[in-house]
Scaffold this active site. Sequence first.
Site, PDB file in Angstrom:
ATOM      1  N   LYS A 273     -21.143   1.249   6.159  1.00 42.04           N
ATOM      2  CA  LYS A 273     -20.457   1.774   7.348  1.00 42.04           C
ATOM      3  C   LYS A 273     -20.535   0.763   8.487  1.00 42.04           C
ATOM      4  CE  LYS A 273     -18.781   4.246   5.746  1.00 42.04           C
ATOM      5  NZ  LYS A 273     -18.800   4.800   4.463  1.00 42.04           N
TER       6      LYS A 273
ATOM      7  N   GLU B 190     -18.166  -2.096   7.832  1.00 38.60           N
ATOM      8  CA  GLU B 190     -16.755  -1.707   7.880  1.00 38.60           C
ATOM      9  C   GLU B 190     -16.237  -1.521   9.297  1.00 38.60           C
ATOM     10  OE1 GLU B 190     -17.200   1.798   5.240  1.00 38.60           O
ATOM     11  OE2 GLU B 190     -15.309   1.103   4.402  1.00 38.60           O
TER      12      GLU B 190
ATOM     13  N   CYS C 104       0.787  -1.207   0.000  1.00 38.93           N
ATOM     14  CA  CYS C 104       0.000   0.000   0.000  1.00 38.93           C
ATOM     15  C   CYS C 104       0.831   1.275   0.000  1.00 38.93           C
ATOM     16  CB  CYS C 104      -0.838   0.019   1.253  1.00 38.93           C
ATOM     17  SG  CYS C 104      -2.566   0.076   0.957  1.00 38.93           S
TER      18      CYS C 104
ATOM     19  N   HIS D   9     -40.137  -9.958  -2.244  1.00 38.89           N
ATOM     20  CA  HIS D   9     -39.612 -10.836  -3.296  1.00 38.89           C
ATOM     21  C   HIS D   9     -38.520 -11.764  -2.786  1.00 38.89           C
ATOM     22  CE1 HIS D   9     -42.023  -8.648  -6.179  1.00 38.89           C
ATOM     23  NE2 HIS D   9     -41.692  -7.574  -5.467  1.00 38.89           N
TER      24      HIS D   9
ATOM     25  N   GLU E 258     -25.153   2.916   1.868  1.00 33.16           N
ATOM     26  CA  GLU E 258     -24.026   3.564   2.539  1.00 33.16           C
ATOM     27  C   GLU E 258     -24.062   3.268   4.048  1.00 33.16           C
ATOM     28  OE1 GLU E 258     -21.396   4.678   1.484  1.00 33.16           O
ATOM     29  OE2 GLU E 258     -20.570   5.954   3.044  1.00 33.16           O
TER      30      GLU E 258
ATOM     31  N   ASN F 244       4.173  -1.617  -5.463  1.00 34.70           N
ATOM     32  CA  ASN F 244       2.715  -1.456  -5.340  1.00 34.70           C
ATOM     33  C   ASN F 244       2.106  -1.885  -6.660  1.00 34.70           C
ATOM     34  OD1 ASN F 244       2.655  -0.408  -2.820  1.00 34.70           O
ATOM     35  ND2 ASN F 244       2.231   1.700  -3.429  1.00 34.70           N
ATOM     36  N   GLY F 245       0.987  -2.603  -6.590  1.00 37.29           N
ATOM     37  CA  GLY F 245       0.320  -2.999  -7.823  1.00 37.29           C
ATOM     38  C   GLY F 245       0.291  -4.508  -7.951  1.00 37.29           C
TER      39      GLY F 245
ATOM     40  N   TRP G 205      -0.225  -4.298   2.167  1.00 33.09           N
ATOM     41  CA  TRP G 205      -1.572  -4.824   2.410  1.00 33.09           C
ATOM     42  C   TRP G 205      -1.670  -6.041   1.514  1.00 33.09           C
ATOM     43  CZ3 TRP G 205      -6.067  -5.745  -0.383  1.00 33.09           C
ATOM     44  CH2 TRP G 205      -7.234  -5.876   0.369  1.00 33.09           C
TER      45      TRP G 205
ATOM     46  N   LYS H  93      -7.246   2.123   3.051  1.00 33.14           N
ATOM     47  CA  LYS H  93      -7.914   3.362   2.640  1.00 33.14           C
ATOM     48  C   LYS H  93      -7.796   3.566   1.129  1.00 33.14           C
ATOM     49  CE  LYS H  93      -9.864   7.411   3.340  1.00 33.14           C
ATOM     50  NZ  LYS H  93     -11.332   7.330   3.544  1.00 33.14           N
TER      51      LYS H  93
ATOM     52  N   ARG I 145      -3.482   4.676   5.372  1.00 34.18           N
ATOM     53  CA  ARG I 145      -3.928   3.960   4.177  1.00 34.18           C
ATOM     54  C   ARG I 145      -4.184   2.485   4.458  1.00 34.18           C
ATOM     55  NH1 ARG I 145      -1.358   6.981  -0.798  1.00 34.18           N
ATOM     56  NH2 ARG I 145      -1.554   5.018  -1.887  1.00 34.18           N
TER      57      ARG I 145
HETATM   58  C1  F6R Z   1     -16.168   3.054   2.361  1.00 31.33           C
HETATM   59  C2  F6R Z   1     -14.873   3.272   1.771  1.00 31.33           C
HETATM   60  C3  F6R Z   1     -14.528   2.551   0.520  1.00 31.33           C
HETATM   61  C4  F6R Z   1     -14.208   3.591  -0.561  1.00 31.33           C
HETATM   62  C5  F6R Z   1     -13.797   2.894  -1.867  1.00 31.33           C
HETATM   63  C6  F6R Z   1     -13.518   3.884  -2.969  1.00 31.33           C
HETATM   64  O1  F6R Z   1     -16.287   3.697   3.577  1.00 31.33           O
HETATM   65  O2  F6R Z   1     -14.098   4.047   2.258  1.00 31.33           O
HETATM   66  O3  F6R Z   1     -15.562   1.715   0.124  1.00 31.33           O
HETATM   67  O4  F6R Z   1     -15.334   4.377  -0.753  1.00 31.33           O
HETATM   68  O5  F6R Z   1     -12.657   2.124  -1.635  1.00 31.33           O
HETATM   69  O6  F6R Z   1     -12.489   4.749  -2.618  1.00 31.33           O
HETATM   70  P1  F6R Z   1     -12.214   6.065  -3.434  1.00 31.33           P
HETATM   71  O7  F6R Z   1     -13.336   7.004  -3.195  1.00 31.33           O
HETATM   72  O8  F6R Z   1     -10.917   6.566  -2.916  1.00 31.33           O
HETATM   73  O9  F6R Z   1     -12.156   5.655  -4.867  1.00 31.33           O
END
Ligand code: F6R
Length: 607
Positions: free
Chosen positions: A484, A487, A2, A503, A480, A101-102, A75, A602, A27
Site C-alpha cells: 500500500k 502504491e 485497458c 540474515h 500488504e 486488449n491483451g 495502459w 486496476k 481501471r
Molecule cells: C494492490 C492491488 C493489486 C491487485 C492485483 C491483483 O493494492 O490492487 O496488487 O491486488 O493486481 O488484482 P486482482 O485481485 O483483481 O486479481
Amino acid sequence: MCGIVGYIGTDNAAIILERFLKSLEYRGYDSAGIAVYDNIKGQLNIKKTIGTINNLSEEITKNLKGSLGISHTRWATHGKITKENAHPQTSSNNKITIVHNGIVENYLDLKAKMIAKGYTFTSETDSEVIANLIDSHLDKNDINEALKIVLSEITGSSTIVGISSEDPNSIFVLKKGNSGGLVISENEKGEKIISSDPSIISDFASSYRYLVDSEIAILSSNTTNFVQEASKPESRLINITANTMINDDSVYQFKMEEEIFSQKKALERLISKKDSLIFKKLDNSKIEFKKVERILIIGMGSSFHAGLLGSSYFEAVSSIKSETINASEFIETKKVIGPEDLVIGVTQSGETAETIKGLEFAKIKEAQTIAVVEKDTSQASIISDTTINISSGPEFAVASTKTFTSSVVSLLLMSIKIAEKRNIVIKNLKELLENIGMLPSKVGSILSDISSIKSLSRKLHNQEHILYLGRGLLYPIALEGALKMKEVCYIHAEAYTAGEMKHGVNALIGDDMPSIVLAPKGSTHAKMLSTVNEITAREGRVIGLVSEKDLEITPLLSEHLTIESYHPLVDPILFVLPLQLISLYCSLRLKINPDRPRNLAKTVTVE
Ligand code: F6R
C-alpha cells in the site's frame, strides 16, 4: 489493456462512448481514443490523445458525428505513451480499424511477415499488427473468414473490436483466450454496447452476453451474427441486477478512503450471510473435497497476500496441506499438480491475466478449481468449477483495501467449511466463530478513532524508505502494508519476516530507515521483542503496532498504535487497517491522488 467500448445505435456515438469510457477510468489508463463512422460523409474519423479522455471533449462535440463507433483507454504495454501508440489502430491502407486488449505474443514474427508483404507501421504496438493481419487476408477471403484465420494465427490472449471500411455500419468482435472480458448488450431501444467491463452497462440495459475463447461476432444495428460461437450460448446471457453495494451518497473525497471505511459494512454482510454466500455454495459445489490432498492458492498483489493468510487457515483450521504461490510463478515453478489438488484463484477483479492462466493450467492438470472473486461473471469464475463471491461490493480505487479483507475472511470461512467436509474436528470452533462474528465491530472501533494514525502519517510521509516486519500470520500483513505504501505514496517500502533481519536486512538499519513492526501478543511476541531490541541497539527507529498493555515492547518504540487482540487467526485482519490508513493519509499529505497512482491499472489483463 485497458478498456474497450463500442456503440451502435441512433444517438451521437462519440458522446455515448465518452460517457462509458469515463466509467472505465477507475481501471487506470494513460491514453485514449475514439473512432466514429460518419455515414453522411462516408468516413471513419479517429481522434486520440495521451492523458485523459477529457482532452478529447472538444473533438467529441465538434468533429465526431455518427451513430456507430469504437473506443479505448490504453495502459501502455508495447510502446511508449504516445498518440501514435494509442488505439484505435488502423491497417496501413486504413481499411481495418481496431481497438485491442491483451497481448499478441507472436507479434514480432507476424510484423516481419506483414512488412515483407508491403505493410507499413506507424506505432510500436502489437495491436497495429492485428489490423494489418486482418487486412492481409481480405484479398482472398470475406471478413468472416479473415477474422477466423487471424484468430488462429495470433498467440496469447486478446479481445479485439473493430470496423472494416467495406462494411462500416457493422462492428466485429473477437476473443482469443480467457484473459480480459468482453460483453455485448442491447437495450430496448435497439442500441448495442460492446464493453470490456460489464459493470459499466448497468444503466444501459437489463442483460448482456459475454464472449468466451474463440468466439467471433459481427454486430450491426439490426443483427448480431456469430461467425464462430462456443456451445451453450444461452448460459452466457446474464441478467443485470442493480448493484446495491455502490454508495452514491459518499461523504468521502477519495474512493480509497470510502473503501477503507466501508470495511465494517462489507465484513458485516459477508459474515452475517456466510451460510448462503460461502457454506451452502461449497456444499452445493461439484468440488469433491474428500479427494483433495493439497490446496494451492494463486493470486497477484493484494490477492496473493490474502492467499498467504488463506494457506495458513487451510493448514491450521482444515488440517490440509496448503501453499500460496504468486500466480505469475505458478506455471514456471514446475510443480507437480494433479487431480488431488484444489487450486484456488484469489482475484477480486476475476480478470488478472496471471491468475487466469494459472487456473487454466490447473484445469489442464485435472485439478479442481475455485475462484474467489468480487465479480461473479468474471473470467476467473467462468473457467473455474466453483465461485466464491467475497461480497465486498465493487472496488474502484486502484489499491485494494476492502477486497483484501473480504478475501481473507472468505478464505477463513472456507477453511471452516472445508474442515467439516473432510470430517476434521476444529479445536475451539465456537471461539473462532465468535471472534469472526465480532470482527465487524472491532473493525468499526479501529476505524472510528483515527487521530493517532493521522499523526503517525505526519511523521512518516517524508520518509524515503520504510521496513515492515511481521512474523507468522502477520508477515502477509507486513507485505500488504508495504505494498500500500509503495502504491499510493511512491515510498520505497519493503516487508520481511522479522527473522530475516539478522540474515542481511539489518545492514539497512540507519537514520533513514524506520521499521514498522507488527507485534501482537501471542506466540510471536517474544521473538518480536528480540527483533525490536536488535534494531534499537543499532540506533534504528521502530514504530510498533502492538496489543493493548504491552509493557515489554512499547517502551522501546518511538511511536506505537494499539490494536486490541482477541484471536490469533482473526487479529491479522485488524492489523492491516492502520496500515491501509497510514498509506492513505501519507498519500494525501504528499498530494498524490490515492485512487489513481502513477503507472498502475486496476485490472491487469495482460501478463
Ligand atoms: C494492490 C492491488 C493489486 C491487485 C492485483 C491483483 O493494492 O490492487 O496488487 O491486488 O493486481 O488484482 P486482482 O485481485 O483483481 O486479481
